[in-house]
Every structure is written in structure tokens, then in C-alpha cells.
Enzyme design. Structure first.
Site, mmCIF file in Angstrom:
data_model
loop_
_atom_site.group_PDB
_atom_site.id
_atom_site.type_symbol
_atom_site.label_atom_id
_atom_site.label_comp_id
_atom_site.label_asym_id
_atom_site.label_seq_id
_atom_site.Cartn_x
_atom_site.Cartn_y
_atom_site.Cartn_z
ATOM 1 N N ASP A 117 64.875 41.198 42.841
ATOM 2 C CA ASP A 117 65.177 42.259 43.804
ATOM 3 C C ASP A 117 65.318 43.557 43.014
ATOM 4 O O ASP A 117 65.581 43.546 41.810
ATOM 5 C CB ASP A 117 66.481 41.975 44.565
ATOM 6 C CG ASP A 117 66.535 42.692 45.922
ATOM 7 O OD1 ASP A 117 66.409 42.003 46.954
ATOM 8 O OD2 ASP A 117 66.682 43.930 45.945
ATOM 9 N N ILE A 118 65.181 44.663 43.737
ATOM 10 C CA ILE A 118 65.424 45.966 43.102
ATOM 11 C C ILE A 118 66.934 46.185 42.953
ATOM 12 O O ILE A 118 67.390 46.914 42.074
ATOM 13 C CB ILE A 118 64.735 47.080 43.933
ATOM 14 C CG1 ILE A 118 64.421 48.287 43.087
ATOM 15 C CG2 ILE A 118 65.538 47.435 45.173
ATOM 16 C CD1 ILE A 118 63.368 49.195 43.712
ATOM 17 N N GLY A 131 60.826 44.424 50.506
ATOM 18 C CA GLY A 131 60.143 45.538 51.145
ATOM 19 C C GLY A 131 61.099 46.392 51.956
ATOM 20 O O GLY A 131 62.279 46.098 52.072
ATOM 21 N N VAL A 166 62.319 47.714 55.480
ATOM 22 C CA VAL A 166 62.346 47.160 56.835
ATOM 23 C C VAL A 166 63.012 48.161 57.764
ATOM 24 O O VAL A 166 64.180 48.506 57.566
ATOM 25 C CB VAL A 166 63.164 45.855 56.884
ATOM 26 C CG1 VAL A 166 63.066 45.221 58.271
ATOM 27 C CG2 VAL A 166 62.711 44.882 55.816
ATOM 28 N N SER A 191 56.076 39.956 59.961
ATOM 29 C CA SER A 191 57.107 40.241 60.959
ATOM 30 C C SER A 191 56.486 40.255 62.349
ATOM 31 O O SER A 191 55.295 40.576 62.513
ATOM 32 C CB SER A 191 57.721 41.603 60.655
ATOM 33 O OG SER A 191 58.459 42.056 61.772
ATOM 34 N N TYR A 235 56.237 50.234 59.289
ATOM 35 C CA TYR A 235 56.667 48.928 58.763
ATOM 36 C C TYR A 235 55.747 47.823 59.309
ATOM 37 O O TYR A 235 55.233 46.987 58.555
ATOM 38 C CB TYR A 235 58.127 48.701 59.170
ATOM 39 C CG TYR A 235 58.602 47.271 59.093
ATOM 40 C CD1 TYR A 235 58.685 46.611 57.874
ATOM 41 C CD2 TYR A 235 58.963 46.578 60.255
ATOM 42 C CE1 TYR A 235 59.123 45.289 57.822
ATOM 43 C CE2 TYR A 235 59.401 45.272 60.200
ATOM 44 C CZ TYR A 235 59.483 44.634 58.984
ATOM 45 O OH TYR A 235 59.899 43.334 58.922
ATOM 46 N N LYS A 285 52.981 45.270 57.464
ATOM 47 C CA LYS A 285 52.969 43.803 57.561
ATOM 48 C C LYS A 285 51.570 43.302 57.924
ATOM 49 O O LYS A 285 51.139 42.256 57.448
ATOM 50 C CB LYS A 285 54.008 43.339 58.585
ATOM 51 C CG LYS A 285 55.448 43.595 58.131
ATOM 52 C CD LYS A 285 55.749 42.780 56.885
ATOM 53 C CE LYS A 285 57.061 43.145 56.230
ATOM 54 N NZ LYS A 285 57.338 42.368 55.020
HETATM 55 C C1 LIG Z 1 62.111 48.672 49.228
HETATM 56 C C2 LIG Z 1 62.377 47.512 48.336
HETATM 57 C C3 LIG Z 1 63.273 46.549 48.728
HETATM 58 N N1 LIG Z 1 63.543 45.502 47.901
HETATM 59 C C4 LIG Z 1 64.539 44.550 48.330
HETATM 60 C C5 LIG Z 1 65.842 45.221 48.716
HETATM 61 C C6 LIG Z 1 66.423 44.261 49.710
HETATM 62 O O1 LIG Z 1 67.358 43.419 49.055
HETATM 63 C C7 LIG Z 1 65.224 43.448 50.229
HETATM 64 C C8 LIG Z 1 64.949 43.675 51.696
HETATM 65 O O2 LIG Z 1 66.060 43.227 52.406
HETATM 66 P P1 LIG Z 1 66.599 43.843 53.772
HETATM 67 O O3 LIG Z 1 67.973 43.313 53.986
HETATM 68 O O4 LIG Z 1 66.374 45.305 53.790
HETATM 69 O O5 LIG Z 1 65.586 43.218 54.818
HETATM 70 P P2 LIG Z 1 65.538 41.746 55.427
HETATM 71 O O6 LIG Z 1 66.094 41.759 56.796
HETATM 72 O O7 LIG Z 1 66.063 40.728 54.492
HETATM 73 O O8 LIG Z 1 63.956 41.599 55.573
HETATM 74 C C9 LIG Z 1 63.207 40.436 55.360
HETATM 75 O O9 LIG Z 1 62.626 39.971 56.543
HETATM 76 C C10 LIG Z 1 61.776 40.908 57.182
HETATM 77 C C11 LIG Z 1 61.102 40.238 58.329
HETATM 78 C C12 LIG Z 1 60.833 41.579 56.271
HETATM 79 O O10 LIG Z 1 59.834 42.097 56.720
HETATM 80 C C13 LIG Z 1 61.221 41.822 54.893
HETATM 81 O O11 LIG Z 1 60.098 41.999 54.078
HETATM 82 C C14 LIG Z 1 62.092 40.717 54.377
HETATM 83 O O12 LIG Z 1 62.662 41.129 53.159
HETATM 84 O O13 LIG Z 1 64.084 43.841 49.475
HETATM 85 C C15 LIG Z 1 62.941 45.356 46.680
HETATM 86 O O14 LIG Z 1 63.214 44.407 45.939
HETATM 87 N N2 LIG Z 1 62.022 46.288 46.287
HETATM 88 C C16 LIG Z 1 61.729 47.364 47.069
HETATM 89 O O15 LIG Z 1 60.917 48.189 46.653
#
Ligand SMILES: Cc1cn([C@H]2C[C@H](O)[C@@H](COP(=O)(O)OP(=O)(O)O[C@H]3O[C@H](C)C(=O)[C@H](O)[C@H]3O)O2)c(=O)[nH]c1=O
Length: 268
Positions: A32-33, A71, A73, A110, A135, A139
Site C-alpha cells: 500500500d502507499i 487505487g 475510489v 467496481s 473512477y 475500472k
Molecule cells: C491512490 C492510491 C491508493 N492506494 C491505496 C490506499 C488505500 O489503502 C487503498 C484504497 O483503499 P480505499 O479504502 O480508499 O478503497 P476501498 O473501499 O478499499 O476500495 C477497494 O474496492 C473498490 C471497489 C476499488 O475499486 C478499489 O480499487 C479497492 O481498493 O489503496 C495505493 O496503494 N496507491 C495509490 O496510488
């Protein structure tokens, strides 16, 4: 499948999946970042940016399969904001997997890839994309990359159009899109382990009343959701609630993502 890479491991979905993947696979490499500092047995962690091909090439070196979640979201991110993480980052994951001989990849797409489709007719795996946001567009791009790498380079790819992931169903729209972490992890394991012919699109959804999705391919691959949305409501009144069809948000699958000028944090 001994070692699985999970990108986006610090996010909402990644955090919910971690214990389930750790219980199933001997080694899970998290990335993760953002930092992750509560590692379980079998987990290791690499912090870095998926927009950096060198970093991604390194973390895909010793793995048997990839679950790509990382990514941006949200409904209101601009093209420039999704470009690095969701477009370049997704290309990097597929390209690095190919170069390192990793064949199995599960891509977190998604339901926002078809978010502008009407709620009146269930969508299926061959419904043409109708994204509801940049977004959602990103996808659709990721699904195309998965299809391309499967056809051209023999990768075996499952794109999961994920609904809403959480322990609880929080509103009327989510009653029709809800996916428990347990069911999602079962679907991911099918994507990592069962025979997949090239690239498949499936829906990440549990047993939901009037689901927006027909999930025939997932079922053919053996997906049997264990969790029922009606047993996980935050409020029983959700069962009686009706969408506000005077707004586009009440008429389409993506709900508020389809509305222009949304606040950045409008659910999922
Ligand atoms: C912008 C960015 C983000 N990240 C990490 C940071 C967060 O820990 C994670 C995304 O988690 P978030 O809580 O914002 O979103 P989710 O609800 O978990 O989304 C997930 O489910 C839905 C359906 C999805 O489309 C996402 O691609 C998938 O990650 O990706 C990185 O590691 N690198 C990056 O450049």
C-alpha cells in the site's frame, strides 16, 4: 497458490480481506502507499507507489497470484487524479506480473463500471460498460487491460465488479449491491485457484433481494454466497425504503456517483 500479493491492503476492502486471505494462504505480501503495521503470521508488507513500475516489478517477483485493489475510489475524482493510481498503476501491475511470470490476477473492478445502467433491469457480465465517474471509467480501463493481457499473454484474470463491501448494509441502494468480506474472499479465491479461461467479469455481491446483478459466470465457477443482506441491516426500515426516482441517483445502479458535483466522500 502459496504466496499472494494484495495491493491496497490498508484500505477498507483490503483491511476486511486480510484476515480471510491470511487464513487461506501460507504467505500474503501486502502492499500500500499508506503504512500497515499490524502484521499477522504469514503477512509481510512493502510500502510504495503502484505508479512506480520499478516498485511494482519488485513486489511481483516472488508471488504466485495478485489481488489488485489499490487505487483512488470516489465519485468526483478528475481524470488527472485517477491517471497515476488507477490507469498507470493498473498497467504497471499487469505488465510487472507478465514480466515476472505471474499468471493469476484478480482485479478489483467496481459496479461503478456500469453505474449509469438503470436499476430496472439487472446487468450481467456482458452488459456494455456505462461508467458513472472517472473512477468508473478507470475500472473499465482495468477490465480491458485484464482482457488484453489474458488474450495476448495468457494471463488468467478475474475482474470483480465489486458492489458495496462491509459487515453491514447501510442503506436501500446497498441492500441490492452488498458483498460481505467473507463472500468476496471466497470469490477472490475462485479467481486465484479455479480454472479461468482467459479473462472473466463477475460481480462481487452476496445474496441480496432484487440484486442489480446477474452473476451467472460466478455461479458457474462455483461461487455460492453464504451471507444474506437482509440479515445484516443497520436498520430494519431499509427493507421498506424506496429510492428517490426524481433524482438520477435514485434511478441508476451507481446512485450518487452518477450525480455531477458530488462531495468526494459519497459512500461506495
Ligand atoms: C491512490 C492510491 C491508493 N492506494 C491505496 C490506499 C488505500 O489503502 C487503498 C484504497 O483503499 P480505499 O479504502 O480508499 O478503497 P476501498 O473501499 O478499499 O476500495 C477497494 O474496492 C473498490 C471497489 C476499488 O475499486 C478499489 O480499487 C479497492 O481498493 O489503496 C495505493 O496503494 N496507491 C495509490 O496510488
Amino acid at each position: 497458490m502459496k504466496t499472494v500479493l494484495l495491493t491496497g491492503a490498508a484500505g477498507i476492502v483490503g483491511t476486511a480481506l486480510r484476515p480471510l486471505l491470511a487464513a487461506r494462504y501460507p504467505r500474503v505480501l501486502l502492499s500500500d502507499i499508506a503504512p500497515v503495521d499490524d502484521l499477522r503470521e504469514g503477512e509481510t508488507f512493502e510500502q510504495g507507489d503502484i505508479a512506480n513500475l520499478e516498485f511494482v516489478s519488485r513486489i511481483t517477483q516472488e508471488v504466485d497470484g495478485v489481488v489488485h485493489l489499490a487505487g483512488m475510489v470516489g465519485p468526483s475524482y478528475t481524470f488527472d487524479e485517477v491517471l497515476g493510481p488507477n490507469i498507470v498503476g493498473t498497467y504497471n501491475i499487469f505488465e510487472a506480473a507478465r514480466r515476472n511470470g505471474v499468471v493469476r490476477l484478480v482485479y478489483a473492478s467496481s459496479h461503478h463500471a456500469v453505474g449509469f445502467c438503470s436499476r430496472d433491469e439487472p446487468v450481467d457480465e456482458i452488459t456494455p460498460p456505462r461508467p458513472d465517474s472517472w473512477y468508473g471509467v478507470s475500472k473499465v480501463f482495468g477490465e480491458s487491460v485484464g482482457s488484453y493481457y489474458a488474450d495476448k499473454y495468457g494471463l488468467e484474470v478475474m475482474s470483480i465488479r465489486i458492489g458495496f463491501v462491509g459487515e453491514e448494509v447501510v442503506d436501500e441502494r446497498r441492500l441490492h449491491t452488498w458483498n460481505s468480506p467473507r463472500d468476496l474472499s471466497d470469490l477472490i479465491s475462485i479467481g486465484l485457484e479455479e480454472p479461468i479461461d482467459g479473462h472473466v467479469i463477475v460481480y462481487g455481491v452476496s445474496e441480496c433481494p432484487d440484486s442489480f446483478f446477474r452473476n451467472d459466470i460466478a455461479e458457474k465457477l462455483g461461487y455460492r454466497p453464504k451471507d444474506k443482506a437482509v440479515n445484516h441491516l443497520t436498520d430494519p426500515a431499509i427493507l421498506e425504503a424506496r429510492p428517490d426516482v426524481s433524482s438520477i441517483a435514485g434511478r441508476v445502479i451507481g446512485g450518487p456517483f452518477a450525480v455531477d458535483d458530488n462531495p468526494r466522500e459519497t459512500g461506495r
